[in-house]
Write a protein that holds these residues in place. Structure first.
Motif, PDB file in Angstrom:
ATOM      1  N   CYS A 277      89.964 -61.734  39.304  1.00 42.39           N
ATOM      2  CA  CYS A 277      90.434 -60.782  40.308  1.00 42.39           C
ATOM      3  C   CYS A 277      89.543 -59.555  40.270  1.00 42.39           C
ATOM      4  CB  CYS A 277      91.885 -60.406  40.005  1.00 42.39           C
ATOM      5  SG  CYS A 277      92.484 -59.030  40.990  1.00 42.39           S
TER       6      CYS A 277
ATOM      7  N   ALA B  91      95.491 -68.916  46.448  1.00 45.04           N
ATOM      8  CA  ALA B  91      95.727 -67.659  45.730  1.00 45.04           C
ATOM      9  C   ALA B  91      95.629 -66.464  46.672  1.00 45.04           C
ATOM     10  CB  ALA B  91      94.733 -67.503  44.586  1.00 45.04           C
TER      11      ALA B  91
ATOM     12  N   ASN C 181     100.099 -63.104  39.869  1.00 45.53           N
ATOM     13  CA  ASN C 181     100.056 -64.537  39.557  1.00 45.53           C
ATOM     14  C   ASN C 181     101.459 -65.159  39.542  1.00 45.53           C
ATOM     15  OD1 ASN C 181      97.448 -65.852  39.230  1.00 45.53           O
ATOM     16  ND2 ASN C 181      97.024 -64.254  37.728  1.00 45.53           N
TER      17      ASN C 181
ATOM     18  N   ASP D  94      93.508 -55.746  46.139  1.00 43.90           N
ATOM     19  CA  ASP D  94      93.248 -56.718  45.087  1.00 43.90           C
ATOM     20  C   ASP D  94      92.516 -57.881  45.727  1.00 43.90           C
ATOM     21  OD1 ASP D  94      95.120 -55.504  42.979  1.00 43.90           O
ATOM     22  OD2 ASP D  94      96.459 -55.792  44.692  1.00 43.90           O
TER      23      ASP D  94
ATOM     24  N   LEU E  91      91.609 -61.446  45.470  1.00 43.54           N
ATOM     25  CA  LEU E  91      92.040 -62.603  44.685  1.00 43.54           C
ATOM     26  C   LEU E  91      91.377 -63.879  45.139  1.00 43.54           C
ATOM     27  CD1 LEU E  91      95.830 -61.746  44.773  1.00 43.54           C
ATOM     28  CD2 LEU E  91      94.275 -61.410  42.859  1.00 43.54           C
ATOM     29  N   ARG E  92      90.489 -63.784  46.113  1.00 44.73           N
ATOM     30  CA  ARG E  92      89.847 -65.004  46.616  1.00 44.73           C
ATOM     31  C   ARG E  92      88.532 -65.203  45.878  1.00 44.73           C
ATOM     32  NH1 ARG E  92      91.486 -64.096  52.886  1.00 44.73           N
ATOM     33  NH2 ARG E  92      91.542 -61.941  52.207  1.00 44.73           N
TER      34      ARG E  92
ATOM     35  N   SER F 287      89.831 -55.783  41.588  1.00 40.92           N
ATOM     36  CA  SER F 287      90.702 -54.820  42.267  1.00 40.92           C
ATOM     37  C   SER F 287      89.916 -53.558  42.561  1.00 40.92           C
ATOM     38  CB  SER F 287      91.896 -54.482  41.376  1.00 40.92           C
ATOM     39  OG  SER F 287      92.742 -55.607  41.250  1.00 40.92           O
TER      40      SER F 287
ATOM     41  N   ALA G 215      95.161 -66.899  40.263  1.00 41.80           N
ATOM     42  CA  ALA G 215      94.029 -65.983  40.444  1.00 41.80           C
ATOM     43  C   ALA G 215      93.405 -65.715  39.081  1.00 41.80           C
ATOM     44  CB  ALA G 215      94.504 -64.693  41.090  1.00 41.80           C
TER      45      ALA G 215
ATOM     46  N   VAL H 185      97.962 -57.859  37.846  1.00 44.94           N
ATOM     47  CA  VAL H 185      97.475 -59.221  38.070  1.00 44.94           C
ATOM     48  C   VAL H 185      98.469 -60.246  37.539  1.00 44.94           C
ATOM     49  CG1 VAL H 185      95.657 -60.867  37.509  1.00 44.94           C
ATOM     50  CG2 VAL H 185      95.056 -58.534  38.158  1.00 44.94           C
TER      51      VAL H 185
ATOM     52  N   ASN I 281      89.025 -69.421  41.796  1.00 44.48           N
ATOM     53  CA  ASN I 281      90.466 -69.303  41.811  1.00 44.48           C
ATOM     54  C   ASN I 281      91.099 -70.513  42.503  1.00 44.48           C
ATOM     55  OD1 ASN I 281      90.132 -66.913  40.537  1.00 44.48           O
ATOM     56  ND2 ASN I 281      90.525 -65.643  42.317  1.00 44.48           N
TER      57      ASN I 281
ATOM     58  N   ASP J   4      96.513 -61.782  48.568  1.00 42.08           N
ATOM     59  CA  ASP J   4      95.377 -60.929  48.919  1.00 42.08           C
ATOM     60  C   ASP J   4      95.488 -60.663  50.416  1.00 42.08           C
ATOM     61  OD1 ASP J   4      92.879 -59.937  49.594  1.00 42.08           O
ATOM     62  OD2 ASP J   4      91.771 -61.404  48.424  1.00 42.08           O
TER      63      ASP J   4
END
Lengths: 325, 484
Positions: free
Chosen positions: B151, B322, B104, B168, B170-171, B153, B148, B100, B318, B326
C-alpha cells in the motif's frame, strides 16, 4: 535463473539485426569498389545487391529503376522495410530496449548511439563522396558492440542466443553473396570477363573481409574455385559458412534441451564437408546454396520452436528447479 | 555567498525544516547548519554530483509521446532532504499500520459476509455502485486473509502542522524505487551528514518486499518462484518494475511470458521449458489481468490467471479486487472502518470530507464549489478533479451537473494548504510544496518504510507533485531529534 524465452528471442534477433546491418555495409562498400574497377560493359551494376538481399518485390514497390541512387537509398536508408541498414539498426535497438534489464548498460548505450548516429547522418550515407565513411562507421560500430558483448555480458545462455543469431545471419549472407556473384560471373562469361576474374573474386572476398585471411591461408592467387571453397568450408575464418555452423553447434551444445536443433544442424555440416567447388557450374552452386538456405531456415525454425515459442500443450516439459538461496 | 537562511520565508505555510520564528526545527538542526556552511561553489558541485549520479545510475521515468515514442527522462531531484523527527514518525508509522490492517479487514469482509453493511456502518448502495468491487472475488480467501499487500498512502501536512492521509493507493502504487535511489544519491553526495546524524535506513525495502511476497506462496512450496509482472516498456513505471525485479532477484515478466496450465497452475516460458510460478507481484491493473475473466481485449494479461488465483495455485499481490477500498468515497468512511474492525480510535487524521451521496453534504458542496476540491471516486493521478478556488464558473457548473447526475461518484474536501520545504532554486533556497508517500507491506509481517517518497512541486506556488507535471523529489530522512 532460467532464462525467459522472450528474453532469449530478443537477444537472438538483436544479434541478427546487428549482423545484418554490418553485412549490408560491407556488401555496399565492396560493390562500390568493384564497379570502379571493372570496364563499363561488364560492370555488375547495383541491381546485384537487390538480388543478394532477395528484396526485388519490395524494391520495385518503391522504385522503377535500379540505378545507384535508388538502390542505395533502399539499402541504406529505407526505414519502412527490413532490409536497410537503418531499419536493421532500428530493429536491433528495439530488441535491446525491451530487455534493458538484461543487456549491460554499455551495450545498450552503444546500440542506441549507433542507431542515432546512422539516422542523423543518413545524408552522408547517400552521398557518393561520404558514403565510405558512413559505412565504415556502421561496420566499426557493430564490431564495437560485439566486443562490448563479449567483454561485459555473462557468457551464459543469453550470450549463446546472441552468438546463435549472429552466426546464423552471417552464414546466410555469405551464401547469398556467393550465389549472386557466381551468377554474375557465369552470365558475363565469355571471355570478356575472364581477365577480370581475379578482381571480381577479390571483391567477393573483400565484401566478407576475407581477402587478407584468404591470402594468408591459401597462399594462392585469387581464383574462383579456391575462393568459393574458402568461403564455404574454411574452419577458422569467422565468416565462412562452415565456421558459422561450427559456432552454432558450439552454442547449442552449451544450451539446455538442444537435441532437436542439433539434429537439424548436423546434416548442414555434412553437406558442407562433402561440397567441392572444383568445376562446379553456376547452376550446381545455385542449387547447393538453395539447399543451404533451406537448411539455415530449418535451423532458425528449430531454435525458435525449441526455445522461443510456447511449449505445446500439457505434455510440455515442466521443470521445477531449486532456486539458489 | 552561502544559503541565507535568515531570508528564507515560507510565507505562512507550515515549513518542514524551518519553524515560524525562523529557527530550524529540532530534527533538522544539523542539516540546516551544514548547508549554511557550504559555499555557493560547494553547493553547485554537490548539485552537479547528484545530477551526474542520477544520470549514470539511469534513474529515469518514462514519458510516452506520439512523435518520439517513449523517452526516458532523468528524475528531477533536490539535494536538500526532507526531515521528520523519529518520534513523530513512530506515531505516523503506527497510524499507517492501523489504517492498512483495518482496510484489509474491510476488503475481506466486503468479499465475504459484509458484516459492516449488515451492522449499518457502511451503506450497501455504495458497494453496489463501486466500480472497483469485483463480483469475481466474492468468497475468495487469499493467503492470510490479506488483500492489499503493498500500500502507498499519500500524506500531506496542513497549515497547522497536522498530518492527514490524503488517499490510500491499494492497487499498484509506484514510486518506491525512487525512494531507494534518492537515498543512494544522497549517501554518495553527502557522506559526512550520514556519519554525523543518525538517519534511519531505507535500503532493506527490496528484501522486505521479497519476504512479504514469498510469505504468500502456497505453504507446501519450499522455495517459491516470485515474479514481477509488468505491462512492458511503454509503462511509465517500467524503470521501477525492472529495478525491483533486479533488486529482489526475481524474474521480470510480461503477460505473454506466462500461461495457465490445465492443472490451473501458472507457468513461465523459459528456454528450459515451463517453470512453475508461485507468487506474482503484478503491476497491471485488475481489469487487464486476465482476458478470460475481465477485459477480453487485454493483451497485457494472462488468460486463466484469475482461475488459478481463485484455486489458490498462485498468489497475486495485490489481490484482485483490493481496489474496492481505494475509492475516494470509501475513503471518507475509513475512520468508521477503523473503529468498527479494530475498536480503536484512528491515529492518523482523514481530511474532513463531504459525501455527495449524502443529501445535506451534497447541498453544502454545491453551494461552496468555489471553496472545495471535488474528486471523483475512482480516478487516480489527479484526473477529473475540480480545484474550486482556482476554477472558472464554467468548470463549476459542469461539476455541479456531474455531481447531481451521479452523486455517489463524488466527494469534496476543503483545499489544504500543503506544507513546504526549502528547495534549491538556481543559487538560493525557496519554499516548495510537498507530500509524502510511505509504503506499507502486509504479509506474514507488517513493515513500513522509514519515511517514503517525498514528492515536491518544483514550480513556485504549485501543489502538483506528479513527475509528469513538473514534480521532483527529495530524499526523506527520519532523524533522531537532537533535543531528546
Amino acid at each position: 535463473m532460467a532464462m525467459l524465452s522472450r528474453v532469449a528471442e530478443h537477444l537472438y534477433w538483436m544479434a541478427r539485426y546487428l549482423e545484418r546491418a554490418e553485412n549490408m555495409a560491407r556488401l555496399i562498400t565492396a560493390n562500390g569498389n568493384l564497379i570502379l574497377d571493372l570496364p563499363k560493359d561488364i560492370r555488375p551494376g547495383w541491381d546485384a545487391l537487390i538480388a543478394i538481399t532477395g528484396s526485388h518485390e519490395r524494391f520495385y514497390d518503391r522504385h522503377t529503376v535500379t540505378n545507384e541512387n535508388n538502390v542505395l537509398r533502399f539499402l541504406i536508408g529505407d526505414d519502412r522495410g527490413q532490409g536497410s541498414i537503418l531499419s536493421a539498426l532500428r530493429f536491433a535497438r528495439e530488441n535491446a530496449r525491451t530487455i534493458r534489464d538484461i543487456v549491460p548498460r554499455e551495450l545498450w548505450e552503444q546500440i542506441n548511439g549507433l542507431y542515432l548516429h546512422a539516422s542523423e547522418r543518413l545524408a552522408d550515407g547517400l552521398s557518393a563522396r561520404r558514403r565510405f565513411g558512413y559505412l565504415q562507421d556502421t561496420i566499426l560500430g557493430v564490431q564495437q558492440i560485439a566486443g562490448i558483448g563479449a567483454g561485459t555480458m555473462s557468457h551464459d545462455a543469453g550470450y549463446e542466443f546472441y552468438r546463435l543469431g549472429c552466426n546464423l545471419e552471417r552464414a546466410d549472407m555469405t551464401t547469398r553473396i556467393l550465389d549472386v556473384r557466381y551468377k554474375d560471373y557465369e552470365l558475363g562469361t565469355g571471355d570478356a570477363v575472364k581477365p577480370f576474374e581475379n578482381i571480381l573474386w577479390t571483391s567477393v572476398l573483400k565484401s566478407l573481409t576475407a581477402y587478407q585471411m584468404y591470402r594468408r591461408h591459401r597462399q594462392a592467387a585469387v581464383r574462383r574455385t579456391e575462393a568459393v571453397d574458402f568461403l564455404m568450408k574454411d574452419e577458422s575464418f569467422p565468416r565462412s559458412v562452415r565456421f558459422c555452423v561450427l559456432e552454432m553447434e558450439d552454442s547449442l551444445r552449451r544450451l539446455p534441451r538442444s537435441e532437436e536443433p542439433l539434429k537439424v544442424l548436423e546434416p548442414v555440416d555434412r553437406l558442407l564437408r562433402a561440397f567441392s567447388s572444383d568445376a562446379v557450374t553456376q547452376k550446381e552452386l545455385h542449387e547447393f546454396v538453395d539447399e543451404l538456405q533451406i537448411c539455415l531456415g530449418h535451423i532458425h525454425d528449430s531454435v525458435s520452436a525449441c526455445y522461443f515459442e510456447a511449449p505445446a500443450g500439457p505434455d510440455a516439459a515442466r521443470i521445477s528447479r531449486p532456486r539458489a538461496a | 555567498m552561502t544559503i541565507a537562511w535568515q531570508d528564507y520565508d515560507a510565507s505562512g505555510f507550515f515549513d518542514e525544516l524551518i519553524a515560524a520564528n525562523g529557527g530550524s526545527r529540532a530534527a533538522a538542526q544539523s542539516v540546516i547548519a551544514h548547508f549554511g556552511e557550504l559555499s555557493d561553489e560547494e553547493i553547485r558541485e554537490r548539485k552537479a554530483a547528484a545530477e551526474a549520479q542520477i544520470k549514470s545510475m539511469g534513474i529515469t521515468f518514462t514519458v510516452y509521446s506520439e512523435n518520439e515514442g517513449s523517452i526516458d527522462r532523468n528524475w528531477p531531484f533536490d539535494i536538500i532532504p526532507r526531515i521528520i523527527g523519529a518520534r513523530e514518525w513512530a506515531m505516523i508509522e503506527k497510524g499507517l499500520v492501523q489504517r492498512v490492517s483495518a482496510l484489509n479487514r474491510f476488503i475481506d469482509d466486503v468479499y465475504h459476509d459484509q458484516k459492516i453493511v449488515r451492522d449499518g456502518v457502511f451503506p450497501a448502495e455504495l458497494l453496489a455502485d463501486s466500480k472497483n468491487f469485483l463480483p469475481e472475488c466474492v468468497g475468495i480467501d487469499p493467503p492470510q486473509g490479506i488483500w492489499a499487500h503493498i500500500c502507498g498512502s499519500d500524506l500531506v501536512r496542513d497549515k497547522d502542522g497536522t498530518v492527514y492521509v490524503l488517499e490510500d493507493n491499494l492497487r499498484v502504487p509506484s514510486g518506491v524505487s525512487y525512494m531507494l535511489e534518492n537515498r543512494l544519491v544522497m549517501k554518495r553526495v553527502f557522506p559526512e551528514l550520514f556519519e554525523n546524524i543518525s538517519i534511519q535506513p531505507v535500503d532493506d525495502y527490496p528484501s522486505k518486499l521479497y519476504s512479504c511476497l514469498a510469505s504468500l506462496a502456497p505453504p507446501e512450496v519450499e522455495v517459491p518462484e516470485v515474479v514481477v509482472l509488468t505491462p512492458g516498456i511503454y509503462n511509465s513505471a517500467y524503470f521501477e518494475h525492472c529495478y525491483l525485479a533486479q533488486q529482489m532477484g526475481a524474474e521480470l515478466v510480461e503477460g505473454t511470458d506466462l500461461l495457465v496450465g490445465d492443472d490451473d497452475c501458472v507457468y513461465m516460458r523459459t528456454i528450459e521449458g515451463l517453470c512453475r510460478v508461485h507468487v506474482i507481484y503484478r503491476r497491471i491493473d485488475d481489469l487487464f489481468l486476465d482476458p478470460e475473466a475481465f477485459n477480453p481485449d487485454s493483451v497485457l494479461g494472462v488468460p486463466g490467471l484469475l482461475r488459478s488465483w481463485k484455486k489458490g495455485k498462485v498468489a497475486l499481490a495485490n489481490a484482485p479486487g483490493a481496489g474496492v477500498a481505494d475509492d475516494k468515497v470509501v475513503y471518507t468512511y475509513v475512520p468508521e472502518i477503523i473503529r468498527y474492525y479494530l475498536n480503536e480510535e484512528p491515529i492518523l487524521a482523514n481530511v474532513p470530507s463531504y459525501r455527495c451521496s449524502d443529501k445535506a453534504d451534497r447541498e453544502y458542496v454545491l453551494a461552496h464549489l468555489d471553496q472545495l476540491v471535488v474528486k471523483p471516486a475512482n480516478e487516480s493521478g489527479g484526473y477529473g478533479i475540480l480545484i474550486g478556488p482556482k476554477s472558472t464558473k464554467k468548470e463549476r457548473d459542469s461539476f455541479a451537473s456531474l455531481i447531481k447526475k451521479d452523486p455517489r461518484n463524488y466527494m469534496a474536501q476543503p483545499l489544504l494548504l500543503l506544507s513546504t520545504a526549502p528547495t534549491l532554486v538556481d543559487e538560493h533556497v525557496e519554499p516548495r510544496h510537498l507530500d509524502l508517500r510511505p509504503f506499507i507491506l502486509s504479509g506474514r509481517d507488517t513493515y513500513v518504510t522509514n519515511g517514503g517518497l517525498t514528492r515536491v512541486a518544483l514550480k513556485k506556488g504549485s501543489t502538483v507533485v506528479n513527475s509528469s507535471q513538473g514534480g521532483g523529489s527529495k530524499d526523506t530522512w527520519i532523524v533522531e531529534s537532537e533535543e531528546t
